[in-house]
Design a protein around this motif. Structure first.
Motif, mmCIF file in Angstrom:
data_model
loop_
_atom_site.group_PDB
_atom_site.id
_atom_site.type_symbol
_atom_site.label_atom_id
_atom_site.label_comp_id
_atom_site.label_asym_id
_atom_site.label_seq_id
_atom_site.Cartn_x
_atom_site.Cartn_y
_atom_site.Cartn_z
ATOM 1 N N GLU A 379 0.710 -1.318 0.002
ATOM 2 C CA GLU A 379 0.103 0.007 -0.020
ATOM 3 C C GLU A 379 0.889 1.218 -0.093
ATOM 4 N N LYS A 380 1.991 1.245 -0.495
ATOM 5 C CA LYS A 380 2.999 2.417 -0.618
ATOM 6 C C LYS A 380 3.017 2.848 -2.233
ATOM 7 N N LEU A 381 3.170 4.035 -2.625
ATOM 8 C CA LEU A 381 3.412 4.565 -3.715
ATOM 9 C C LEU A 381 4.588 3.915 -4.494
ATOM 10 N N ASP A 382 4.337 3.357 -5.581
ATOM 11 C CA ASP A 382 5.279 2.805 -6.397
ATOM 12 C C ASP A 382 5.963 3.598 -7.651
ATOM 13 N N SER A 383 5.042 4.161 -8.534
ATOM 14 C CA SER A 383 5.354 4.922 -9.636
ATOM 15 C C SER A 383 4.547 5.807 -10.126
ATOM 16 N N LEU A 384 4.865 6.555 -11.197
ATOM 17 C CA LEU A 384 4.034 7.502 -11.550
ATOM 18 C C LEU A 384 4.224 7.493 -13.341
ATOM 19 N N LYS A 385 3.038 7.970 -13.832
ATOM 20 C CA LYS A 385 3.079 7.957 -15.311
ATOM 21 C C LYS A 385 2.153 9.370 -15.569
ATOM 22 N N VAL A 386 3.005 10.002 -16.651
ATOM 23 C CA VAL A 386 2.362 11.165 -17.225
ATOM 24 C C VAL A 386 2.268 11.006 -18.561
#
Length: 579
Positions: A379-386
């Protein structure tokens, strides 16, 4: 002779009516006396009657008949004491039995004791002592009463029965036992005809799949439908619903709340807040509006999501949050805005749609669509996409009105310990970067074009830039790069929209909402002369609805009213319809 009898009969009627008109008391009439005795020492001036093999002693007084085994009649006081198998009948519907009774014919007051049983076609009351005022048609007990009707058993230490209204007023330690539910209340009014209950003081209703708490409320015990105010709460399908007023309907698996509401999802560690909300158990969904916010726990830090409307659907392992219109979110080191948001617990994907902007630390990120991906196990932030038109802007902290910029087609970022530490920007990549040495002395402005860029960040600040595939760039001295060339095409700085606290997710309209007045908070819900409480619930609920739903339901209600065949049930169901 026949004419004389008729005249005497009419005279007797006229005399009787005149006595009633002038307030003169009528005497207790002896219908059957049985054996007659006197005991001047024990009952001076009284006549003692006892039953015979022919039948019990019987009296009549103004429409009430009384039978007993033995009676002591004080004719001068118009007062009788009755003993043994006492039975009273008033009209065709009211009957009362006990072991002992005292009856005052002048005041029309009766006190029954020992094994008292009062009944009509709808219910039966049993208690040890009952006070019966025939003038007011009211009965009172304070020795614990038990009332049984066709569906339930009601008990109370103290209570009053209003016969003309078929209403009980239970005044202390009230309990209703039904195969489907139990009700406990400090005070409760109950109508035996409609089976409607009005609660005053701390009350609990416990069904097989729900528990309701309130300090004031209305409950239709037949339909298991109610309206609750004052510290009201519903524990319902792993959700706890709080609000200034709550509406509940078991048959349709529906509950709604108005003003200062809070819906707690105990399974998914989520809280929904706002001023109007609905919960549909069968669809495993919740809807909330009016200063709506969803609060969830992400790595020991709360994430706040706001929208004009929030919809939460799906079972615990497949929960989805949708936010619509004016969407904002805030976390200690991250915030953002968009027109709509979609968050899926199962995949861990949160999607920001239509003009999204996100701030990670001091970095502003924009693009056509932004995705935040969490690890569903940790339940942790793993990645980001734009995706499409990715653009990063970071204000230069050392120079005035200078902005570090990176743009490209797509952006991919990675989180570690809830912080963005690496970013890759690919395709048609451009950079404007203000460079300083270790002594924070200005070196120049790096303006580069390449195929891809890798950024490493430390505490949300750009620490290093790596260019890939034939970079073409120049480091310009400050005087050699015009002001209009220092901003890349598509540059927009939205720093004035950034949120620095959870309160910033609400705008002026959210903070200045005029809330509907809750019926029953400061005045009794029961109007004494009982109206149609379901119609009152409809009026109260429709006031709290969003304008679009309010207009739709009002039009449907108007159309239904114009149709003679429209059923009352359909009208009541309007308060719980979906969009």
């Amino acid at each position: 002779m026949k004419k004389l009898f008729v005249l005497l009969f009419l005279a007797q009627i006229a005399f009787s009516q005149n006595k009633k008109a002038t307030g003169e008391k009528t005497i207790i009439k002896i219908v059957y006396g049985g054996n007659l005795n006197v005991n001047e020492e024990k009952f001076p001036g009284a006549k003692i009657f006892s039953k015979t093999e022919t039948g019990q002693v019987r009296f009549e007084h103004e429409g009430m008949d009384m039978w007993c085994d033995r009676a002591v009649l004080f004719q001068d006081r118009n007062w009788v004491k009755a003993y043994g198998n006492v039975f009273i009948q008033q009209g065709d519907s009211l009957e009362m039995s006990s072991e002992y009774i005292e009856y005052d014919g002048n005041e029309k007051l009766a006190v029954s004791k020992r094994s008292v049983r009062l009944q009509n076609p709808d219910m039966t009351l049993t208690t040890d002592t009952l006070y019966f005022d025939r003038n007011k048609q009211e009965a009172y007990f304070n020795t614990k009463g038990i009332v049984k009707d066709s569906a339930s058993t009601l008990t109370s230490i103290e209570g009053r029965y209003f016969m003309q209204k078929n209403k009980y007023q239970f005044l202390k330690d009230v309990q209703i036992d039904n195969p489907e539910y139990t009700v406990n209340s400090s005070q409760l009014d109950y109508y035996t005809d409609s089976k409607h209950a009005y609660m005053y003081g701390p009350s609990t209703i416990k069904g097989k799949e729900y528990t309701i708490f309130c300090k004031r409320g209305f409950y239709n015990t037949l339909a298991e439908r109610g309206y609750f105010v004052k510290e009201s709460r519903i524990d319902y399908d792993n959700r706890i619903i709080n609000g200034d007023s709550l509406y509940f309907e078991k048959n349709t698996n529906f509950a709604s709340a108005t003003n200062n509401i809070k819906i707690t999802d105990t399974i998914n560690n989520m809280i929904l807040k706002g001023h109007y909300g609905e919960v549909y158990k069968a669809k495993d969904s919740a809807f909330i509006t009016k200063r709506a916010v969803a609060i969830s726990l992400v790595e020991q830090d709360s994430m706040y999501i706001h929208g004009d409307r929030l919809v939460v659907t799906g079972p615990e392992q497949n929960r989805v949050i949708r936010a619509y219109d004016n969407v904002k979110f805030f976390k200690t080191d991250m915030s953002g805005k968009c027109d709509s948001l979609f968050a899926d617990n199962k995949s861990g994907v949160t999607k920001l749609l239509r003009r999204p902007v996100m701030w990670n630390g001091d970095s502003q990120m924009t693009g056509d669509t932004i995705f935040l991906i969490s690890n569903v196990k940790t339940e942790k932030l793993d990645s980001l996409k734009v995706i499409n038109n990715a653009f990063i802007v970071q204000k230069d902290t050392l120079g005035e009105n200078n902005y570090n910029q990176v743009k490209g087609q797509n952006l991919y970022g990675k989180f570690k310990d809830n912080k963005l530490y690496e970013v890759d920007v690919i395709k048609n990549t451009e950079v404007v970067y203000f460079m300083y040495n270790d002594s924070n002395e200005f070196i120049g402005i790096n303006k580069t074009i390449c195929s891809a860029i890798n950024l490493t960040l430390n505490n949300n600040q750009i620490e290093d830039i790596t260019f890939f595939t034939r970079p073409d760039g120049v480091i310009y001295p400050d005087a050699d790069l015009p002001k209009n060339a220092r901003k890349l095409r598509g540059f927009i700085w939205r720093g004035n929209e950034r949120m620095y606290s959870k309160d910033d997710i609400f705008d002026e309209d959210d903070n200045n909402l005029v809330l509907p007045v809750i019926r029953g908070l400061d005045n009794p819900i029961d109007p004494q002369e009982e109206q149609d409480p379901d119609e009152e619930i409809f009026k109260s609920t429709i006031k709290a609805l969003p304008n679009d739903k309010k207009k739709k339901l009002a039009e449907k209600k108007k159309k239904m009213a114009a149709q003679p065949t429209a059923s009352k049930k359909k009208k009541k169901n309007l308060v719980k319809e979906e969009e």
